[in-house]
Design a protein around this motif. Sequence first.
Motif, PDB file in Angstrom:
ATOM      1  N   HIS A 111      -1.974   4.755   1.642  1.00 36.08           N
ATOM      2  CA  HIS A 111      -2.667   6.040   1.754  1.00 36.08           C
ATOM      3  C   HIS A 111      -2.583   6.804   0.445  1.00 36.08           C
ATOM      4  O   HIS A 111      -3.554   7.428   0.002  1.00 36.08           O
ATOM      5  CB  HIS A 111      -2.053   6.868   2.885  1.00 36.08           C
ATOM      6  N   CYS A 112      -1.401   6.774  -0.186  1.00 31.80           N
ATOM      7  CA  CYS A 112      -1.220   7.466  -1.461  1.00 31.80           C
ATOM      8  C   CYS A 112      -2.177   6.924  -2.513  1.00 31.80           C
ATOM      9  O   CYS A 112      -2.863   7.689  -3.204  1.00 31.80           O
ATOM     10  CB  CYS A 112       0.216   7.306  -1.955  1.00 31.80           C
ATOM     11  N   ILE A 113      -2.222   5.614  -2.651  1.00 33.63           N
ATOM     12  CA  ILE A 113      -3.076   5.004  -3.670  1.00 33.63           C
ATOM     13  C   ILE A 113      -4.541   5.298  -3.389  1.00 33.63           C
ATOM     14  O   ILE A 113      -5.308   5.645  -4.299  1.00 33.63           O
ATOM     15  CB  ILE A 113      -2.822   3.490  -3.735  1.00 33.63           C
ATOM     16  N   ALA A 114      -4.953   5.182  -2.134  1.00 29.68           N
ATOM     17  CA  ALA A 114      -6.351   5.418  -1.785  1.00 29.68           C
ATOM     18  C   ALA A 114      -6.753   6.871  -2.029  1.00 29.68           C
ATOM     19  O   ALA A 114      -7.919   7.155  -2.311  1.00 29.68           O
ATOM     20  CB  ALA A 114      -6.607   5.044  -0.327  1.00 29.68           C
ATOM     21  N   LYS A 115      -5.791   7.801  -1.945  1.00 33.56           N
ATOM     22  CA  LYS A 115      -6.100   9.219  -2.166  1.00 33.56           C
ATOM     23  C   LYS A 115      -5.978   9.610  -3.626  1.00 33.56           C
ATOM     24  O   LYS A 115      -6.233  10.754  -3.994  1.00 33.56           O
ATOM     25  CB  LYS A 115      -5.170  10.091  -1.305  1.00 33.56           C
ATOM     26  N   GLY A 116      -5.591   8.661  -4.481  1.00 35.98           N
ATOM     27  CA  GLY A 116      -5.605   8.925  -5.907  1.00 35.98           C
ATOM     28  C   GLY A 116      -4.288   9.298  -6.530  1.00 35.98           C
ATOM     29  O   GLY A 116      -4.251   9.756  -7.683  1.00 35.98           O
ATOM     30  N   VAL A 117      -3.176   9.125  -5.821  1.00 35.08           N
ATOM     31  CA  VAL A 117      -1.869   9.413  -6.408  1.00 35.08           C
ATOM     32  C   VAL A 117      -1.596   8.386  -7.516  1.00 35.08           C
ATOM     33  O   VAL A 117      -1.913   7.210  -7.382  1.00 35.08           O
ATOM     34  CB  VAL A 117      -0.753   9.368  -5.349  1.00 35.08           C
ATOM     35  N   ASP A 118      -1.005   8.850  -8.612  1.00 35.72           N
ATOM     36  CA  ASP A 118      -0.759   8.005  -9.761  1.00 35.72           C
ATOM     37  C   ASP A 118       0.191   6.849  -9.403  1.00 35.72           C
ATOM     38  O   ASP A 118       1.294   7.069  -8.892  1.00 35.72           O
ATOM     39  CB  ASP A 118      -0.150   8.839 -10.898  1.00 35.72           C
ATOM     40  N   VAL A 119      -0.244   5.641  -9.685  1.00 27.72           N
ATOM     41  CA  VAL A 119       0.517   4.453  -9.305  1.00 27.72           C
ATOM     42  C   VAL A 119       1.845   4.359 -10.056  1.00 27.72           C
ATOM     43  O   VAL A 119       2.869   3.962  -9.488  1.00 27.72           O
ATOM     44  CB  VAL A 119      -0.336   3.183  -9.545  1.00 27.72           C
ATOM     45  N   THR A 120       1.843   4.736 -11.327  1.00 26.41           N
ATOM     46  CA  THR A 120       3.071   4.682 -12.117  1.00 26.41           C
ATOM     47  C   THR A 120       4.102   5.667 -11.581  1.00 26.41           C
ATOM     48  O   THR A 120       5.300   5.355 -11.486  1.00 26.41           O
ATOM     49  CB  THR A 120       2.768   4.980 -13.596  1.00 26.41           C
ATOM     50  N   GLU A 121       3.647   6.857 -11.210  1.00 21.98           N
ATOM     51  CA  GLU A 121       4.559   7.846 -10.633  1.00 21.98           C
ATOM     52  C   GLU A 121       5.062   7.395  -9.267  1.00 21.98           C
ATOM     53  O   GLU A 121       6.212   7.643  -8.902  1.00 21.98           O
ATOM     54  CB  GLU A 121       3.857   9.198 -10.519  1.00 21.98           C
ATOM     55  N   MET A 122       4.213   6.722  -8.510  1.00 24.10           N
ATOM     56  CA  MET A 122       4.635   6.193  -7.215  1.00 24.10           C
ATOM     57  C   MET A 122       5.742   5.157  -7.380  1.00 24.10           C
ATOM     58  O   MET A 122       6.745   5.183  -6.665  1.00 24.10           O
ATOM     59  CB  MET A 122       3.442   5.563  -6.492  1.00 24.10           C
ATOM     60  N   MET A 123       5.546   4.236  -8.327  1.00 24.80           N
ATOM     61  CA  MET A 123       6.544   3.186  -8.518  1.00 24.80           C
ATOM     62  C   MET A 123       7.864   3.796  -8.974  1.00 24.80           C
ATOM     63  O   MET A 123       8.945   3.391  -8.497  1.00 24.80           O
ATOM     64  CB  MET A 123       6.046   2.164  -9.540  1.00 24.80           C
ATOM     65  N   ALA A 124       7.799   4.781  -9.855  1.00 24.07           N
ATOM     66  CA  ALA A 124       9.018   5.441 -10.316  1.00 24.07           C
ATOM     67  C   ALA A 124       9.719   6.150  -9.163  1.00 24.07           C
ATOM     68  O   ALA A 124      10.952   6.158  -9.076  1.00 24.07           O
ATOM     69  CB  ALA A 124       8.685   6.436 -11.429  1.00 24.07           C
ATOM     70  N   GLU A 125       8.951   6.728  -8.259  1.00 22.11           N
ATOM     71  CA  GLU A 125       9.538   7.402  -7.106  1.00 22.11           C
ATOM     72  C   GLU A 125      10.252   6.404  -6.200  1.00 22.11           C
ATOM     73  O   GLU A 125      11.351   6.672  -5.696  1.00 22.11           O
ATOM     74  CB  GLU A 125       8.449   8.138  -6.318  1.00 22.11           C
ATOM     75  N   ILE A 126       9.644   5.251  -6.002  1.00 22.17           N
ATOM     76  CA  ILE A 126      10.251   4.222  -5.162  1.00 22.17           C
ATOM     77  C   ILE A 126      11.576   3.744  -5.765  1.00 22.17           C
ATOM     78  O   ILE A 126      12.534   3.456  -5.045  1.00 22.17           O
ATOM     79  CB  ILE A 126       9.265   3.055  -4.955  1.00 22.17           C
ATOM     80  N   TYR A 127      11.632   3.712  -7.087  1.00 20.81           N
ATOM     81  CA  TYR A 127      12.867   3.327  -7.768  1.00 20.81           C
ATOM     82  C   TYR A 127      13.860   4.487  -7.871  1.00 20.81           C
ATOM     83  O   TYR A 127      14.970   4.307  -8.371  1.00 20.81           O
ATOM     84  CB  TYR A 127      12.553   2.813  -9.169  1.00 20.81           C
ATOM     85  N   GLY A 128      13.474   5.674  -7.426  1.00 20.57           N
ATOM     86  CA  GLY A 128      14.362   6.820  -7.473  1.00 20.57           C
ATOM     87  C   GLY A 128      14.558   7.380  -8.867  1.00 20.57           C
ATOM     88  O   GLY A 128      15.670   7.789  -9.230  1.00 20.57           O
TER      89      GLY A 128
END
Length: 329
Positions: free
Chosen positions: A78-95
């Motif tokens: 949902h995040c990716i489809a709504k345009g959230v930055d993928v690099t920021e998402m991956m960094a968030e997943i890694y904490g």
Amino acid sequence: MTGTLRPTGALDATALLDGYRTMRTIREFEERVHEEFAKGDIPGFVHLYAGEEASATGVCAHLDDRDTIASTHRGHGHCIAKGVDVTEMMAEIYGRRTGACKGKGGSMHIADLSKGMLGANGIVGGGPPLICGTALAAKQQGTRGVGVAFFGDGASNQGTTLEAMNLASVWNLPAIFVAENNGYAEATAATWSVAADNIADRAAGFGMPGVIVDGFDFFAVHEAAGEAVERARDGGGPTLIEVKLTRYYGHFEGDQQTYRGDEVARARAELDCLKTFRSRVTSAGQLTDEQLDSVDREVTELIDRAVATALEAPKPTGDDLETDVYISY
């Protein structure tokens, strides 16, 4: 990657490539997170969206930054489809501090209000009430914005979801409820826990249209969502869309999936949304394999960079504990 696709039948090459790119990005992101989680470097729980890409992409293709979505614990797609930055998402997943929420939320709490992404949510049924609020705001302010709540078959039995659908109809809100029925609430089969054969049948009890679509078919989701979004923008009120699909991985990473048979293997081989999309557009002469292969390469490079960047980013420190707790209005 959002707001560019037109109703089915009017999708030009650019729009089709946008849709494919979004689905491919979700797939590659999830497959890579699956691999990285197994290495032990990702903290917390992870719930993967792989296999369900056509749902988020087909719905969010009709949305822009004035529109809001509320997600679930399975929120990466949902995040990716709504345009959230993928690099920021991956960094968030890694904490990491460079993450979408500065490394404080992790996989289940990615949010970006600038994109209208209210957040993934660890609370089952937590999203529907939120989009009633944003839909009411859009109605009062006259923005023609809509609120979309994604939720699973488990959340379809939550009082919050049912109350939100009732409220949306009573107030005639520009709200859309998307039930992503992957067949299981964790390990509990929907055929056992949901009394009605179809979640969408419940729409009649709330005075709104209920639509069932094939979640493996991007075009079917896109068409149904387009009609619902147009109706909501024009003041026609809410819609319940049930998207029937299959998740490729367990409820969470580490789930042994003893409750499932060969359904995933069959879905990957015969129903996969990316395969069926490619077959349809190439057969129709709308896109070529070369164009789609180029997207595949670009997405792979994007995900590689996102992982490398996340691994190099700093983690939050003790000084970050008291930041972003309160906001002054």
